[in-house]
Design an enzyme around this catalytic site. Sequence first.
Site, PDB file in Angstrom:
ATOM      1  N   LYS A  58       0.842  -1.194   0.000  1.00  0.00           N
ATOM      2  CA  LYS A  58       0.000   0.000   0.000  1.00  0.00           C
ATOM      3  C   LYS A  58       0.886   1.255   0.000  1.00  0.00           C
ATOM      4  O   LYS A  58       0.672   2.193   0.771  1.00  0.00           O
ATOM      5  CB  LYS A  58      -0.939   0.027   1.212  1.00  0.00           C
ATOM      6  CG  LYS A  58      -1.921  -1.123   1.303  1.00  0.00           C
ATOM      7  CD  LYS A  58      -3.186  -0.846   0.520  1.00  0.00           C
ATOM      8  CE  LYS A  58      -4.323  -1.837   0.758  1.00  0.00           C
ATOM      9  NZ  LYS A  58      -4.005  -3.238   0.843  1.00  0.00           N
ATOM     10  N   GLY A 166     -11.670  -8.112  -0.965  1.00  0.00           N
ATOM     11  CA  GLY A 166     -12.987  -7.852  -0.378  1.00  0.00           C
ATOM     12  C   GLY A 166     -13.883  -9.084  -0.371  1.00  0.00           C
ATOM     13  O   GLY A 166     -15.051  -9.009  -0.015  1.00  0.00           O
TER      14      GLY A 166
END
Lengths: 221, 221
Positions: A58, A166
């Site tokens: 990230k 997700g």
Amino acid sequence: MTLIVALDKPQSLGLVDTLCGVASGFKIGVPLLLDVGLEGLRRARSRCSDALWVADMKLADIGHVMALTARRLAGLVDAVIAHGFVGLESALDILAEECRRMGMKLVVIASMSHPGSRIYDKVLEDVLEVIEAVKPWGVVAPATRPNIIRRVRRRLGCSVAILSPGIGAQGASPGDAICAGADYEIVGRAITSSENPLQTARNILEQQRRCRRACREPQQT
Amino acid sequence: MTLIVALDKPQSLGLVDTLCGVASGFKIGVPLLLDVGLEGLRRARSRCSDALWVADMKLADIGHVMALTARRLAGLVDAVIAHGFVGLESALDILAEECRRMGMKLVVIASMSHPGSRIYDKVLEDVLEVIEAVKPWGVVAPATRPNIIRRVRRRLGCSVAILSPGIGAQGASPGDAICAGADYEIVGRAITSSENPLQTARNILEQQRRCRRACREPQQT
């Protein structure tokens, strides 16, 4: 193959042998990297070196610092994940150049999967512009919001790989993202916390296949 | 004291002894943490344990993962840096709670120092709203754009610490950010690459003091 397994705990590295050849790849993030270090990553990778190894750093810093981080990962992973919101100039432009130099795949986040990502959504158009300019190997778009996956695919075409997190703990089902145009679904706890991770991974792949057939049919009529 | 030294290479950890008592604190980022590991950070910290140690992780993930990373740093640093961009719900709310539980200071980025940060700037108002809700110990705002520092100070008042990077290599001068309302200026390469880091650090502190006097005068008339 369309499944990337997110490894989150040192114990989950034991699954690399079990899932090698079943999963397309493995994703490891910052917490696990702090636990096992670069040497632990090297050892894990050596046990399934043909898989796609993705460092989910990230990255969200100025280009100089992101490039320094990516350089630490050279030879240890095939791909590194960075945020699109940091923009192009003196940020992703420098990182993309460094990745090209090292032969590392760059994956840029277009949107996130959690409720708080409304700020990200607000500037999705700007982020997609940045991604178009960076021309990364892959883009991250959330399985929890298939509309965003569709928009990324329409906008960036088929030359880019779409990776979707997700699934499971965060609410999306296996196959949802594939059906919307993703290439890989990233699954973590649903597999790593399962009593039988190998069987769970196979079930997910089967569900993805079924879903792909189902979502293709209306498009063919 | 108003100076935080950004350590960027394993060699620069040698400066901890030299600068202990002169700098307010030390900031270490992801590349250096990958080089030396948590154990290297522990050793460095033990040589100047009263300083403010800041882990510049640029956390930008879902709350669960950011909290896992912060937990790895418990006892090793006093503060951790995260991005405001990821929003509140299921992101900074979870991280803030974890930081409170551990007694770790949370520092949230409001804006970045590089040219590509125009996407960040576009949503500055939303990011400031998130920061108001999170109530972090500190906020990062760039020395390269003092207007943003002023805006953060006006909006969030004096209960928050403002940390400003961007001095030296990125173009701002020592004192610029202090004068605009920052509490700490973060300086990296200008000190760590200097021939005499101790003297350079003292010169920067002197420049900050002079600047503070100069910028206070007009406000007193």
